[in-house]
Design a protein around this motif. Structure first.
Motif, PDB file in Angstrom:
ATOM      1  N   HIS A  58      -0.075  -7.446   3.732  1.00 27.23           N
ATOM      2  CA  HIS A  58       1.354  -7.240   4.029  1.00 27.23           C
ATOM      3  C   HIS A  58       2.121  -8.550   3.907  1.00 27.23           C
ATOM      4  O   HIS A  58       3.147  -8.621   3.245  1.00 27.23           O
ATOM      5  CB  HIS A  58       1.541  -6.652   5.430  1.00 27.23           C
ATOM      6  CG  HIS A  58       1.005  -5.259   5.580  1.00 27.23           C
ATOM      7  ND1 HIS A  58       0.923  -4.627   6.794  1.00 27.23           N
ATOM      8  CD2 HIS A  58       0.528  -4.391   4.669  1.00 27.23           C
ATOM      9  CE1 HIS A  58       0.408  -3.421   6.620  1.00 27.23           C
ATOM     10  NE2 HIS A  58       0.155  -3.243   5.332  1.00 27.23           N
ATOM     11  N   HIS A  95       0.850  -1.188   0.000  1.00 24.96           N
ATOM     12  CA  HIS A  95       0.000   0.000   0.000  1.00 24.96           C
ATOM     13  C   HIS A  95       0.889   1.243   0.000  1.00 24.96           C
ATOM     14  O   HIS A  95       1.888   1.266   0.727  1.00 24.96           O
ATOM     15  CB  HIS A  95      -0.872   0.038   1.271  1.00 24.96           C
ATOM     16  CG  HIS A  95      -1.640  -1.235   1.502  1.00 24.96           C
ATOM     17  ND1 HIS A  95      -1.469  -2.009   2.627  1.00 24.96           N
ATOM     18  CD2 HIS A  95      -2.552  -1.865   0.723  1.00 24.96           C
ATOM     19  CE1 HIS A  95      -2.264  -3.070   2.536  1.00 24.96           C
ATOM     20  NE2 HIS A  95      -2.931  -3.010   1.389  1.00 24.96           N
ATOM     21  N   ASP A 100       3.088   2.203   3.183  1.00 21.25           N
ATOM     22  CA  ASP A 100       3.766   1.110   3.898  1.00 21.25           C
ATOM     23  C   ASP A 100       5.277   1.375   3.982  1.00 21.25           C
ATOM     24  O   ASP A 100       5.891   1.179   5.034  1.00 21.25           O
ATOM     25  CB  ASP A 100       3.576  -0.239   3.170  1.00 21.25           C
ATOM     26  CG  ASP A 100       2.188  -0.837   3.394  1.00 21.25           C
ATOM     27  OD1 ASP A 100       1.400  -0.265   4.166  1.00 21.25           O
ATOM     28  OD2 ASP A 100       1.913  -1.882   2.773  1.00 21.25           O
TER      29      ASP A 100
HETATM   30 ZN   LIG Z   1      -0.388  -1.435   4.411  1.00 22.26          ZN
END
Ligand SMILES: [Zn+2]
Length: 243
Positions: free
Chosen positions: A112, A11, A14
């Motif tokens: 993740h 994302h 991140d």
């Molecule tokens: Zn994330």
């Protein structure tokens, strides 16, 4: 364009949360750093895909990254399969990074861990000549395997294999996170509150950096996990603090 370090996050934000301090330090040492976001973060509660692109560009400037691109995989639903591995292999071969820093292999957000495994598999496969990919102009790409793959700690805590002192990059790290104005706490926002937009989320980022810093006798640090052993060229890499 060959890069020294390529950070890959699933994302947009991140990379800023997990390893921007280390990236900023590398840029300050004259290393070339790039960022790849796997998704546009379209499932995010706050902001829009357009605002995320602008925020990611603003954060890149703060970090000093020379390249950033988005692979436009599906937020929440991308897979670690051949199709997605080939997309990651293409960027690995395009940028030929010596070191890749990516999501951890398991975390609160399932994306993740899946992204961590996707990058792990792609880093290996990218080093195989018989795995064929083409670049943006249609030319066949050379095989490339990064020398190290480090996984950054994000939400859940895992014992790091290596801890990097980011004290002199910490203010810039926090600025790169706050560039995502729609995602994190802002007293003027009227958007719905989320897990990451509460003020204590940013407090926890600071606390995490302090806890890791204390481990090595510095003010702030980031921690990384590595499946393989980390080799250092000489003892200069060691932080010399009494702990
Ligand atoms: Zn994330």
């Amino acid at each position: 364009m060959k890069l020294d370090v390529l950070a890959i996050g699933v994302h947009p934000d991140d990379v800023e949360l997990g390893c921007s301090g280390t990236l900023i330090k590398e840029v300050k040492r004259g290393k070339t750093v790039g960022i790849v976001d796997l998704t546009e973060g379209e499932l995010g509660t706050r902001g829009t895909v357009e605002t995320r692109y602008q925020e990611a560009a603003d954060a890149s400037k703060i970090i000093g990254a020379v390249a950033r691109e988005n692979l436009q995989m599906r937020d929440g639903f991308f897979k670690n399969d051949e199709e997605h591995q080939m997309k990651v292999i293409q960027v690995l071969r395009k940028y030929q990074p010596e070191i890749v820093i990516a999501n951890i292999l398991e975390d609160r957000h399932p994306d993740h861990g899946r992204a961590g495994h996707l990058v792990y598999d792609a880093c290996f496969l990218s080093g195989l000549k018989q795995v064929k990919t083409i670049d943006e102009k249609g030319a066949e790409q050379e095989k490339w395997r990064p020398k190290y793959l480090l996984h950054f700690i994000q939400d859940r805590f895992y014992e790091p294999d290596v801890i990097v002192d980011i004290t002199d990059a910490f203010e810039q790290k926090m600025a790169s996170i706050k560039a995502y104005t729609t995602q994190f706490f802002s007293s003027s926002s009227t958007e719905p509150e989320t897990y990451i937009s509460k003020p204590d989320f940013l407090d926890a980022i600071v606390a995490r950096a302090r806890v890791l810093g204390k481990r090595i006798g510095v003010q702030f640090a980031e921690g990384f996990l590595s499946k393989k052993n980390i080799g250092i060229a000489n003892l200069d890499a060691l932080v010399l603090q009494e702990t």
